[in-house]
Design a protein around this motif. Structure first.
Motif, PDB file in Angstrom:
ATOM      1  N   UNK A   1       0.849  -1.181   0.000  1.00  0.00           N
ATOM      2  CA  UNK A   1       0.000   0.000   0.000  1.00  0.00           C
ATOM      3  C   UNK A   1       0.887   1.233   0.000  1.00  0.00           C
ATOM      4  N   UNK A   2       0.532   2.188  -0.821  1.00  0.00           N
ATOM      5  CA  UNK A   2       1.287   3.436  -0.872  1.00  0.00           C
ATOM      6  C   UNK A   2       0.797   4.335   0.264  1.00  0.00           C
ATOM      7  N   UNK A   3       1.754   4.895   1.019  1.00  0.00           N
ATOM      8  CA  UNK A   3       1.383   5.807   2.098  1.00  0.00           C
ATOM      9  C   UNK A   3       0.751   7.059   1.514  1.00  0.00           C
ATOM     10  N   UNK A   4      -0.276   7.575   2.175  1.00  0.00           N
ATOM     11  CA  UNK A   4      -0.842   8.834   1.678  1.00  0.00           C
ATOM     12  C   UNK A   4       0.197   9.949   1.803  1.00  0.00           C
ATOM     13  N   UNK A   5       0.223  10.799   0.816  1.00  0.00           N
ATOM     14  CA  UNK A   5       1.188  11.894   0.799  1.00  0.00           C
ATOM     15  C   UNK A   5       0.841  12.912   1.871  1.00  0.00           C
ATOM     16  N   UNK A   6       1.878  13.426   2.532  1.00  0.00           N
ATOM     17  CA  UNK A   6       1.667  14.490   3.512  1.00  0.00           C
ATOM     18  C   UNK A   6       1.833  15.854   2.851  1.00  0.00           C
ATOM     19  N   UNK A   7       2.132  15.843   1.559  1.00  0.00           N
ATOM     20  CA  UNK A   7       2.310  17.098   0.830  1.00  0.00           C
ATOM     21  C   UNK A   7       1.003  17.865   0.764  1.00  0.00           C
ATOM     22  N   UNK A   8       1.119  19.174   0.913  1.00  0.00           N
ATOM     23  CA  UNK A   8      -0.009  20.074   0.713  1.00  0.00           C
ATOM     24  C   UNK A   8       0.487  21.208  -0.170  1.00  0.00           C
TER      25      UNK A   8
ATOM     26  N   UNK B   1     -12.314  33.588  -2.290  1.00  0.00           N
ATOM     27  CA  UNK B   1     -12.932  32.998  -3.460  1.00  0.00           C
ATOM     28  C   UNK B   1     -11.828  32.402  -4.325  1.00  0.00           C
ATOM     29  N   UNK B   2     -11.945  31.118  -4.623  1.00  0.00           N
ATOM     30  CA  UNK B   2     -10.901  30.415  -5.368  1.00  0.00           C
ATOM     31  C   UNK B   2     -11.535  29.785  -6.600  1.00  0.00           C
ATOM     32  N   UNK B   3     -11.139  30.281  -7.771  1.00  0.00           N
ATOM     33  CA  UNK B   3     -11.710  29.818  -9.026  1.00  0.00           C
ATOM     34  C   UNK B   3     -11.138  28.494  -9.490  1.00  0.00           C
ATOM     35  N   UNK B   4     -11.752  27.967 -10.536  1.00  0.00           N
ATOM     36  CA  UNK B   4     -11.336  26.669 -11.084  1.00  0.00           C
ATOM     37  C   UNK B   4      -9.897  26.688 -11.587  1.00  0.00           C
ATOM     38  N   UNK B   5      -9.503  27.780 -12.252  1.00  0.00           N
ATOM     39  CA  UNK B   5      -8.140  27.854 -12.787  1.00  0.00           C
ATOM     40  C   UNK B   5      -7.112  27.794 -11.650  1.00  0.00           C
TER      41      UNK B   5
ATOM     42  N   UNK C   1      -5.327  25.465   0.570  1.00  0.00           N
ATOM     43  CA  UNK C   1      -6.640  25.678  -0.028  1.00  0.00           C
ATOM     44  C   UNK C   1      -7.712  25.692   1.068  1.00  0.00           C
ATOM     45  N   UNK C   2      -7.663  24.715   1.962  1.00  0.00           N
ATOM     46  CA  UNK C   2      -8.668  24.611   3.024  1.00  0.00           C
ATOM     47  C   UNK C   2      -8.612  25.826   3.953  1.00  0.00           C
ATOM     48  N   UNK C   3      -7.406  26.274   4.289  1.00  0.00           N
ATOM     49  CA  UNK C   3      -7.268  27.445   5.165  1.00  0.00           C
ATOM     50  C   UNK C   3      -7.803  28.700   4.484  1.00  0.00           C
ATOM     51  N   UNK C   4      -7.515  28.842   3.212  1.00  0.00           N
ATOM     52  CA  UNK C   4      -8.002  30.007   2.471  1.00  0.00           C
ATOM     53  C   UNK C   4      -9.522  29.990   2.352  1.00  0.00           C
ATOM     54  N   UNK C   5     -10.098  28.810   2.090  1.00  0.00           N
ATOM     55  CA  UNK C   5     -11.558  28.701   2.011  1.00  0.00           C
ATOM     56  C   UNK C   5     -12.190  29.054   3.356  1.00  0.00           C
ATOM     57  N   UNK C   6     -11.582  28.613   4.450  1.00  0.00           N
ATOM     58  CA  UNK C   6     -12.102  28.910   5.788  1.00  0.00           C
ATOM     59  C   UNK C   6     -12.092  30.416   6.072  1.00  0.00           C
TER      60      UNK C   6
END
Length: 115
Positions: free
Chosen positions: A3-10, A80-84, A71-76
């Motif tokens: 199993x591949x470990x989930x990446x801790x990269x953000x 406003x974060x667009x698709x691009x 991304x999560x911190x900015x949304x909180x």
């Protein structure tokens, strides 16, 4: 099968101010620039270190870095974060990369304006 470990990269959103340096590619008359960057890292400090190292390799002179979080911190915070922008963040994550999303040159007597 392992199993591949989930990446801790953000991916972190960084605003980097750069000064002038020979070969930096900035327009004639510019006194510096602001770069909006998406950079991957296990934490914001690593993303900043990697970004500064890459910018130095690219013959720029990083002066200041402001972090705006994931991304999560900015949304909180209500950004406003667009698709691009989301696509560029995803690309930075997938490629473990530093992506310059926008470059705004500064000219003598101008104050930078960020939106």
């Amino acid at each position: 099968m392992e199993k591949k470990k989930p990446s801790r990269q953000q991916v972190y959103t960084l605003l980097v101010q750069i000064g002038r340096k020979d070969g930096d590619g900035l327009p004639d008359g510019a006194t510096g620039a602001a770069l909006m960057i998406y950079a991957s890292g296990v934490d914001e400090a690593e993303a900043v270190r990697e970004t500064v190292a890459i910018l130095k390799q690219a013959d720029t002179a990083p002066l200041d870095v402001t972090g705006y979080g994931t991304l999560e911190e900015r949304e909180a915070e209500g950004h406003e974060i667009g698709d691009e922008e989301r696509d560029l963040m995803q690309r930075a994550l997938e490629e473990n990369a530093v992506i310059v999303a926008q470059m705004t040159p500064f000219f003598d007597g101008e104050e930078p304006v960020f939106h």
